[in-house]
Structure formats: structure tokens, C-alpha cells
Write a protein that holds these residues in place. Structure first.
Motif, mmCIF file in Angstrom:
data_model
loop_
_atom_site.group_PDB
_atom_site.id
_atom_site.type_symbol
_atom_site.label_atom_id
_atom_site.label_comp_id
_atom_site.label_asym_id
_atom_site.label_seq_id
_atom_site.Cartn_x
_atom_site.Cartn_y
_atom_site.Cartn_z
ATOM 1 N N ILE A 21 14.912 -2.059 -11.833
ATOM 2 C CA ILE A 21 15.839 -0.962 -11.569
ATOM 3 C C ILE A 21 15.334 0.303 -12.252
ATOM 4 N N THR A 22 15.151 1.366 -11.470
ATOM 5 C CA THR A 22 14.643 2.632 -12.018
ATOM 6 C C THR A 22 15.700 3.727 -12.062
ATOM 7 N N SER A 23 16.810 3.525 -11.351
ATOM 8 C CA SER A 23 17.853 4.550 -11.333
ATOM 9 C C SER A 23 19.191 3.915 -10.994
ATOM 10 N N ILE A 24 20.255 4.379 -11.669
ATOM 11 C CA ILE A 24 21.623 3.966 -11.393
ATOM 12 C C ILE A 24 22.471 5.234 -11.361
ATOM 13 N N LYS A 25 23.100 5.512 -10.219
ATOM 14 C CA LYS A 25 23.864 6.744 -10.081
ATOM 15 C C LYS A 25 25.216 6.480 -9.441
ATOM 16 N N LYS A 26 26.251 7.123 -9.990
ATOM 17 C CA LYS A 26 27.588 7.044 -9.405
ATOM 18 C C LYS A 26 27.679 7.987 -8.216
ATOM 19 N N ASP A 27 28.400 7.560 -7.175
ATOM 20 C CA ASP A 27 28.630 8.377 -5.996
ATOM 21 C C ASP A 27 30.069 8.143 -5.562
ATOM 22 N N ASP A 28 31.005 8.874 -6.200
ATOM 23 C CA ASP A 28 32.431 8.643 -6.007
ATOM 24 C C ASP A 28 32.749 7.195 -6.372
ATOM 25 N N ILE A 29 33.222 6.375 -5.423
ATOM 26 C CA ILE A 29 33.569 4.993 -5.763
ATOM 27 C C ILE A 29 32.350 4.075 -5.775
ATOM 28 N N ALA A 30 31.249 4.526 -5.183
ATOM 29 C CA ALA A 30 30.060 3.675 -5.042
ATOM 30 C C ALA A 30 29.089 3.861 -6.209
ATOM 31 N N ILE A 31 28.161 2.914 -6.318
ATOM 32 C CA ILE A 31 27.069 3.004 -7.294
ATOM 33 C C ILE A 31 25.760 2.786 -6.555
ATOM 34 N N TRP A 32 24.833 3.722 -6.741
ATOM 35 C CA TRP A 32 23.508 3.621 -6.126
ATOM 36 C C TRP A 32 22.523 3.020 -7.129
ATOM 37 N N TYR A 33 21.752 2.031 -6.658
ATOM 38 C CA TYR A 33 20.683 1.418 -7.453
ATOM 39 C C TYR A 33 19.359 1.641 -6.734
ATOM 40 N N THR A 34 18.383 2.162 -7.457
ATOM 41 C CA THR A 34 17.024 2.284 -6.919
ATOM 42 C C THR A 34 16.154 1.270 -7.624
ATOM 43 N N ILE A 35 15.382 0.515 -6.849
ATOM 44 C CA ILE A 35 14.589 -0.595 -7.376
ATOM 45 C C ILE A 35 13.145 -0.454 -6.915
ATOM 46 N N ILE A 36 12.221 -0.519 -7.848
ATOM 47 C CA ILE A 36 10.800 -0.490 -7.509
ATOM 48 C C ILE A 36 10.309 -1.925 -7.369
ATOM 49 N N ALA A 37 9.490 -2.164 -6.365
ATOM 50 C CA ALA A 37 9.026 -3.526 -6.084
ATOM 51 C C ALA A 37 7.557 -3.506 -5.678
ATOM 52 N N SER A 38 6.948 -4.681 -5.641
ATOM 53 C CA SER A 38 5.538 -4.807 -5.300
ATOM 54 C C SER A 38 5.317 -4.508 -3.820
ATOM 55 N N PRO A 39 4.088 -4.152 -3.427
ATOM 56 C CA PRO A 39 3.787 -3.924 -2.008
ATOM 57 C C PRO A 39 4.121 -5.125 -1.135
ATOM 58 N N LYS A 40 3.929 -6.324 -1.667
ATOM 59 C CA LYS A 40 4.226 -7.544 -0.903
ATOM 60 C C LYS A 40 5.700 -7.598 -0.514
ATOM 61 N N VAL A 41 6.573 -7.229 -1.439
ATOM 62 C CA VAL A 41 8.005 -7.234 -1.153
ATOM 63 C C VAL A 41 8.393 -6.048 -0.278
ATOM 64 N N MET A 42 7.846 -4.873 -0.596
ATOM 65 C CA MET A 42 8.197 -3.657 0.142
ATOM 66 C C MET A 42 7.791 -3.742 1.611
ATOM 67 N N HIS A 43 6.777 -4.545 1.909
ATOM 68 C CA HIS A 43 6.278 -4.683 3.279
ATOM 69 C C HIS A 43 7.387 -5.084 4.255
ATOM 70 N N TYR A 44 8.362 -5.873 3.792
ATOM 71 C CA TYR A 44 9.396 -6.397 4.674
ATOM 72 C C TYR A 44 10.744 -5.672 4.531
ATOM 73 N N ILE A 45 10.777 -4.625 3.750
ATOM 74 C CA ILE A 45 12.038 -3.907 3.544
ATOM 75 C C ILE A 45 12.118 -2.729 4.499
ATOM 76 N N VAL A 46 13.202 -2.674 5.264
ATOM 77 C CA VAL A 46 13.408 -1.593 6.220
ATOM 78 C C VAL A 46 14.783 -0.982 5.995
ATOM 79 N N GLU A 47 14.905 0.298 6.299
ATOM 80 C CA GLU A 47 16.182 0.978 6.147
ATOM 81 C C GLU A 47 17.226 0.341 7.060
ATOM 82 N N LYS A 48 18.405 0.111 6.505
ATOM 83 C CA LYS A 48 19.536 -0.554 7.161
ATOM 84 C C LYS A 48 19.315 -2.040 7.375
#
Length: 209
Positions: A108-135
Motif C-alpha cells: 500500500i502506497t497511499s490511503i486517502k479519504k473521499d467522503d464516505i469512501a477510502i481509496w487505497y493505492t497498491i504497487i505490485a509486480s509486473p506479473k500481477v499488474m499484467h492481469y489487472i484492468v480498470e473496472k
């Protein structure tokens, strides 16, 4: 198979460490009612087999491969973990297909409040990122979540108060490691398309894709 809908938060009561393995004792309440020897329990997203049941807790062995590919090796006595039993045949499919087989860990590289929600940003290896798509879907410590944003080396998710209250994700800090499992459907599609030369752009276009 799991769905990524966490049933309860368990507490690690004991850890017995071997040379390259470990045995966990996890206290639970809700899932303990019908737990049996040999059952599969997703523990922070890792599929573990129940080897003993006693005093509202279950034991599970963790082999070297699992310790090296997940964050279970960093657990301590008193650590809280997300728990989910395997999906029953007549169960409701609330999340997405989760196998409990971790693809790697993220930080986890970032944690931010957004009204009622919480945003988490996570850095991962290229192997994992290869299969991650928006939505698309991603399991983080066993939690089924929707990917909201993607960069070349990281992704972000936004969680609602219910998810924060029912899982351990809200207890994480910047720098915390989390277990990641990619959506298995994408991996199967890639494998199939690579091993079948008949799946070409022309073939897909001809068949309406």
C-alpha cells in the motif's frame, strides 16, 4: 472456491514455526458453527485446510511455497485475519471467482479519504499488474474488490464503510503488505488464446467479436 465476501475477522492465537513452514491457530466465531476437518478456509485470501478444531479455533498448516508467495509469514499472535469458508453449492455468488491461490503481494502506497469512501493505492509486480484492468476484479487479502484506476505499476480501489467495518483492510497502513489474487478468468483466456492458433483477429471479427 471462494467469492471474496468476508464472513468474519478471526484472531491468530498461536503460531508454530518450522524451518520452512508454519502452523496457525485461528480463533473464529461465525464460521466455527459448521466447520469440519478438511474444510477449506480463505485466510487473508490464502486457501488453508483445517487440520484441527478445538475451543472455537481451527489449526492450519502453511507450507514454504505459501509463506514465500503471501504475507502469512508476517502474521503475529493477535493478528486479525479475514476469513471466508468455501462457497456451498447452493450459495449466493456475491463477489467473483476467488481460488485462494495468491499470485503475489502488493504494498500500500497511499490511503486517502473521499467522503464516505477510502481509496487505497497498491504497487505490485509486473506479473500481477499484467492481469489487472480498470473496472475488473481483484482479491486483496481475500476481499473481492473492483479496480478503479490502473497505472503501469500500481492500481487503486475504493471501499465503502461496510467493507471497511467487516474486513481488516481499514487497519492497514501505508507500507503494509497485502495478498493479491488476479481474476482467474483472464488467465485462462490468455492461456487458451496462446495455445490455439485458430484464435486470430480475423476469427474473432468473423464471429462477431
Amino acid at each position: 472456491m471462494f467469492t471474496g465476501i468476508i464472513e468474519e475477522i478471526g484472531i491468530v492465537r498461536n503460531i508454530k514455526k518450522g524451518a520452512k513452514s508454519a502452523s496457525l491457530i485461528v480463533e473464529c466465531k461465525k464460521i466455527f458453527d459448521d466447520l469440519k476437518l478438511g474444510d477449506s478456509v480463505s485466510t487473508n485470501g490464502v486457501c488453508l485446510t483445517v487440520t484441527n478444531i478445538s475451543n472455537s479455533s481451527f489449526s492450519a498448516d502453511v507450507m514454504n511455497e505459501t509463506l514465500s508467495k503471501s504475507s502469512l509469514g508476517s502474521l503475529n499472535i493477535g493478528s486479525r485475519v479475514n476469513l471466508e469458508r468455501a462457497m456451498p453449492a447452493n450459495g449466493r455468488f456475491g463477489g467473483h471467482i476467488v481460488s485462494g491461490h495468491i499470485d503475489g503481494t502488493g504494498k500500500i502506497t497511499s490511503i486517502k479519504k473521499d467522503d464516505i469512501a477510502i481509496w487505497y493505492t497498491i504497487i505490485a509486480s509486473p506479473k500481477v499488474m499484467h492481469y489487472i484492468v480498470e473496472k475488473g476484479s481483484i482479491a486483496i487479502d481475500g476481499i473481492s474488490l473492483t479496480v478503479a484506476q490502473v497505472t503501469h505499476d500500481s492500481f487503486s480501489v475504493s471501499i465503502i464503510p461496510h467493507t471497511a467495518g467487516e474486513t481488516t483492510l481499514s487497519e492497514k497502513n501505508i507500507g503494509s503488505l497485502v495478498n493479491l489474487e488476479n481474476d482467474i478468468v483472464g488467465k485462462y483466456i490468455e492461456k487458451f488464446s496462446q495455445s490455439n492458433n485458430c484464435i486470430t483477429r480475423e476469427f474473432l471479427y468473423k464471429n462477431g467479436f
